[in-house]
Design a protein around this motif. Sequence first.
Motif, mmCIF file in Angstrom:
data_model
loop_
_atom_site.group_PDB
_atom_site.id
_atom_site.type_symbol
_atom_site.label_atom_id
_atom_site.label_comp_id
_atom_site.label_asym_id
_atom_site.label_seq_id
_atom_site.Cartn_x
_atom_site.Cartn_y
_atom_site.Cartn_z
ATOM 1 N N GLY A 207 -8.557 18.833 67.406
ATOM 2 C CA GLY A 207 -9.954 19.211 67.504
ATOM 3 C C GLY A 207 -10.285 20.197 66.404
ATOM 4 N N ASP A 208 -10.793 19.674 65.226
ATOM 5 C CA ASP A 208 -11.071 20.561 64.100
ATOM 6 C C ASP A 208 -12.393 21.296 64.297
ATOM 7 O OD1 ASP A 208 -13.029 18.700 63.571
ATOM 8 O OD2 ASP A 208 -12.011 17.796 61.870
ATOM 9 N N GLY B 51 -22.999 15.748 69.437
ATOM 10 C CA GLY B 51 -23.395 14.660 70.318
ATOM 11 C C GLY B 51 -22.863 13.328 69.843
ATOM 12 N N ALA B 52 -22.916 12.325 70.738
ATOM 13 C CA ALA B 52 -22.446 10.970 70.424
ATOM 14 C C ALA B 52 -20.992 10.978 69.955
ATOM 15 C CB ALA B 52 -23.336 10.310 69.366
ATOM 16 N N ASP B 53 -20.161 11.834 70.565
ATOM 17 C CA ASP B 53 -18.725 11.916 70.306
ATOM 18 C C ASP B 53 -18.395 12.413 68.906
ATOM 19 O OD1 ASP B 53 -18.367 10.871 72.838
ATOM 20 O OD2 ASP B 53 -18.235 8.805 72.121
ATOM 21 N N ALA B 54 -19.332 13.055 68.217
ATOM 22 C CA ALA B 54 -19.063 13.577 66.875
ATOM 23 C C ALA B 54 -18.355 14.925 66.962
ATOM 24 C CB ALA B 54 -20.367 13.725 66.094
ATOM 25 N N GLY B 55 -17.575 15.254 65.898
ATOM 26 C CA GLY B 55 -16.930 16.553 65.813
ATOM 27 C C GLY B 55 -15.603 16.609 66.524
ATOM 28 N N SER B 56 -14.865 17.725 66.314
ATOM 29 C CA SER B 56 -13.549 17.953 66.918
ATOM 30 C C SER B 56 -12.610 16.779 66.658
ATOM 31 C CB SER B 56 -13.676 18.220 68.421
ATOM 32 O OG SER B 56 -14.249 19.488 68.662
ATOM 33 N N ASP B 57 -12.488 16.375 65.389
ATOM 34 C CA ASP B 57 -11.584 15.296 65.000
ATOM 35 C C ASP B 57 -10.151 15.817 64.889
ATOM 36 O OD1 ASP B 57 -13.770 13.632 64.864
ATOM 37 O OD2 ASP B 57 -14.060 13.942 62.713
ATOM 38 N N PHE B 58 -9.209 14.873 64.854
ATOM 39 C CA PHE B 58 -7.792 15.221 64.704
ATOM 40 C C PHE B 58 -7.443 15.282 63.221
ATOM 41 C CE2 PHE B 58 -3.430 13.969 63.893
ATOM 42 C CZ PHE B 58 -2.720 14.829 64.725
ATOM 43 N N GLN B 59 -6.621 16.276 62.838
ATOM 44 C CA GLN B 59 -6.163 16.378 61.461
ATOM 45 C C GLN B 59 -4.688 16.767 61.440
ATOM 46 O OE1 GLN B 59 -8.296 18.637 58.544
ATOM 47 N NE2 GLN B 59 -10.295 18.254 59.486
ATOM 48 N N LEU B 60 -3.976 16.230 60.467
ATOM 49 C CA LEU B 60 -2.612 16.647 60.163
ATOM 50 C C LEU B 60 -2.639 17.235 58.763
ATOM 51 C CD1 LEU B 60 0.313 16.757 61.162
ATOM 52 C CD2 LEU B 60 0.689 14.531 60.066
ATOM 53 N N LEU C 124 -2.859 26.247 52.146
ATOM 54 C CA LEU C 124 -3.279 24.918 52.591
ATOM 55 C C LEU C 124 -3.472 23.976 51.406
ATOM 56 C CD1 LEU C 124 -4.291 23.019 54.865
ATOM 57 C CD2 LEU C 124 -6.565 23.968 54.471
ATOM 58 N N LYS C 125 -2.853 22.782 51.473
ATOM 59 C CA LYS C 125 -3.068 21.745 50.478
ATOM 60 C C LYS C 125 -4.201 20.820 50.886
ATOM 61 C CE LYS C 125 0.536 19.721 48.740
ATOM 62 N NZ LYS C 125 1.830 18.995 48.650
ATOM 63 N N GLY C 126 -4.269 20.481 52.156
ATOM 64 C CA GLY C 126 -5.326 19.617 52.643
ATOM 65 C C GLY C 126 -4.834 18.739 53.771
ATOM 66 N N ALA C 127 -5.743 17.917 54.268
ATOM 67 C CA ALA C 127 -5.423 17.018 55.380
ATOM 68 C C ALA C 127 -4.824 15.724 54.835
ATOM 69 C CB ALA C 127 -6.674 16.718 56.197
ATOM 70 N N VAL C 128 -3.610 15.383 55.271
ATOM 71 C CA VAL C 128 -2.986 14.134 54.845
ATOM 72 C C VAL C 128 -3.377 12.980 55.758
ATOM 73 C CG1 VAL C 128 -1.055 15.347 53.815
ATOM 74 C CG2 VAL C 128 -0.896 14.629 56.183
ATOM 75 N N LEU C 129 -3.882 13.313 56.958
ATOM 76 C CA LEU C 129 -4.272 12.271 57.901
ATOM 77 C C LEU C 129 -5.394 12.813 58.776
ATOM 78 C CD1 LEU C 129 -3.926 9.571 59.427
ATOM 79 C CD2 LEU C 129 -2.143 10.680 60.798
ATOM 80 N N LYS C 130 -6.416 11.984 58.967
ATOM 81 C CA LYS C 130 -7.530 12.348 59.847
ATOM 82 C C LYS C 130 -7.823 11.178 60.780
ATOM 83 C CE LYS C 130 -9.988 15.393 56.603
ATOM 84 N NZ LYS C 130 -11.276 15.622 55.902
ATOM 85 N N PHE C 131 -8.147 11.494 62.028
ATOM 86 C CA PHE C 131 -8.610 10.502 62.979
ATOM 87 C C PHE C 131 -9.988 10.931 63.474
ATOM 88 C CE2 PHE C 131 -4.010 9.671 63.467
ATOM 89 C CZ PHE C 131 -4.023 8.289 63.283
ATOM 90 N N SER C 132 -10.943 10.023 63.413
ATOM 91 C CA SER C 132 -12.283 10.310 63.899
ATOM 92 C C SER C 132 -12.324 10.151 65.415
ATOM 93 C CB SER C 132 -13.309 9.380 63.248
ATOM 94 O OG SER C 132 -14.571 9.479 63.882
ATOM 95 N N ARG C 133 -12.773 11.190 66.118
ATOM 96 C CA ARG C 133 -12.897 11.098 67.576
ATOM 97 C C ARG C 133 -13.980 10.102 67.967
ATOM 98 N NH1 ARG C 133 -15.676 13.970 71.745
ATOM 99 N NH2 ARG C 133 -16.868 15.087 70.162
ATOM 100 N N LYS C 134 -14.990 9.950 67.115
ATOM 101 C CA LYS C 134 -16.105 9.071 67.420
ATOM 102 C C LYS C 134 -15.757 7.607 67.213
ATOM 103 C CE LYS C 134 -20.936 8.236 66.206
ATOM 104 N NZ LYS C 134 -22.099 8.723 65.416
ATOM 105 N N THR C 135 -15.171 7.280 66.053
ATOM 106 C CA THR C 135 -14.933 5.881 65.706
ATOM 107 C C THR C 135 -13.480 5.453 65.839
ATOM 108 O OG1 THR C 135 -14.570 6.392 63.365
ATOM 109 C CG2 THR C 135 -16.841 6.035 64.078
#
Length: 536
Positions: A216-217, A223-232, A241-252
């Motif tokens: 949950g970033d 709304g509509a399930d936006a926000g708080s996505d997963f990141q590695l 910090l170098k950056g996110a190597v993997l992201k998952f959208s909570r919405k899609t």
Amino acid sequence: MRRINTPDGLYHNADVLAGVQGTVVDADALNAIQEEIIAVITDAGMELDPSSKTQLRDAIAAITGAGVEWGAIKHKPEEFPSTIPLVDGLSDALGLLAPKSSPVLTGTPKAPTAQPGTSTDQIASTAFVSAGLANKADEDHHHEIGDVDGLQDALDAKASTLDLNGKVSKAGDTMTGKLTVKSGRPAVELNKLASGGEAYIAGFTNGAARWSAIFGDSGAESGADAGSDFQLQSYNDAGALKGAVLKFSRKTGDAIFSASILCNGFIGSNQAATVVYANAGTVYLRPSGGNSTAGQWTADAGGLLSGGSPGTAVRGFQKYGISTFSATSNSNTDPGIGGSYSAWAGDRTPALQVDAQNTSSAYMVWRVTKWGERHLAAMDVYYNGGNMRVDLHCGVQQTHWWESNGNFTATGKVIAIGGFDTSDIHEKRDVRAAQVTRGLSLRCAKAFKQWFWKANGESDRGLIAQWLRRHAPHLVVEYVKAGTGKRGDRKVKRLAINKSALALECSMDNALAIEELINSNRALQRRIDRLEQKTK
């Protein structure tokens, strides 16, 4: 001060009957009393006041400090010696007493038990407390800590000062061993209190961050399930910090990788069909599950993409001869396939690139077939030592080709089906000459102009039908246009250019050749006419 001058130094009253004479008060005695009193008053810093009858009292109070500040007292000693040591045992006895302010008592101190219901500053004994609790609810009555205002904060503050004897503080602590959760459904819950924060678990090497998994970033939950996505996320050697190597959208549910995916096994679909399979440096793509080689497409380390065996027809990407799909380098800051229109031969990244390694071979870029029956169309690129060609095959024959010198060849007719182009001068304004370098015959070039359209004000260039009709009337047709003014039913005649006919004269090279041939024929005709005149 002196006493009265009598045998006993005292004053005596007179007694006439007894024949006793009273004390005669002389001036010296009265003056002595007066001066003694005055000395006290003046020594206190006061002026004599004939109307006051309390000056002596006030002076004594001022001198002794009664009712005045300590600093106003005169003739006081600078230090007072302690008298406590002068009393045997007094110092030790005083050391056993507790101070009135914040006393620390030892042993079992006792206090009087107040009457039930007492609510004062009086100390409550254990007997008083026990009696009060006995009158409250039974033992089953209880409250959560959160039900009592300020209780949790008070407990946390108290816990921070306690020796926890190896236990972990809820307010935050550092563990030196493993954390093991034993349960039928063991879980670790990260509860962020509001949108915009992060709930994460991080891994460190000697205090420097290496990886963090964010459950949950900080993306806003709008709304509509936006926000708080997963990141590695990954970190460099310094822990930055170098950056996110993997992201998952909570919405899609979409997964976004910041780099390539290297697979040593299968990447499958939910239809039990393997999409990618890697083995011993070779990548296999196929529409069926398992690791069978049947019906698969193969990409080797050199980038060659082919069917299960050379020359075998396979639905999908296919390689014949030495055609390859190869990666290209892109030095642009834009990693995509976009770029300037004129940069196609530079460092733009193509969506598909065919590597033509043999200059004497024709490379087929694409082909369309009716599977298992016949080929429908294809496009070849042929280098031919510098005179490059692009050939279009339709059916069983080569039908069109373009050469690097600009020539276009068609084995059949070139037909324009665009219809008529309204080029009437009445539809235009500010018509002026425009230079033509190629693409039209000389007589067509005379009708080439530039103008602004009356309808929308846009600039344009091309042929004027009225001018073209003077030199090539076969290219101009007349049509009827409905009126658009106040009388919308009025119809007007306009001129247009026949695109089908004009297409025959759109090649500059052919048009010039035709023009030259016409002029040559005219010259020959004139010579023939002159010769015939001479022979008569």
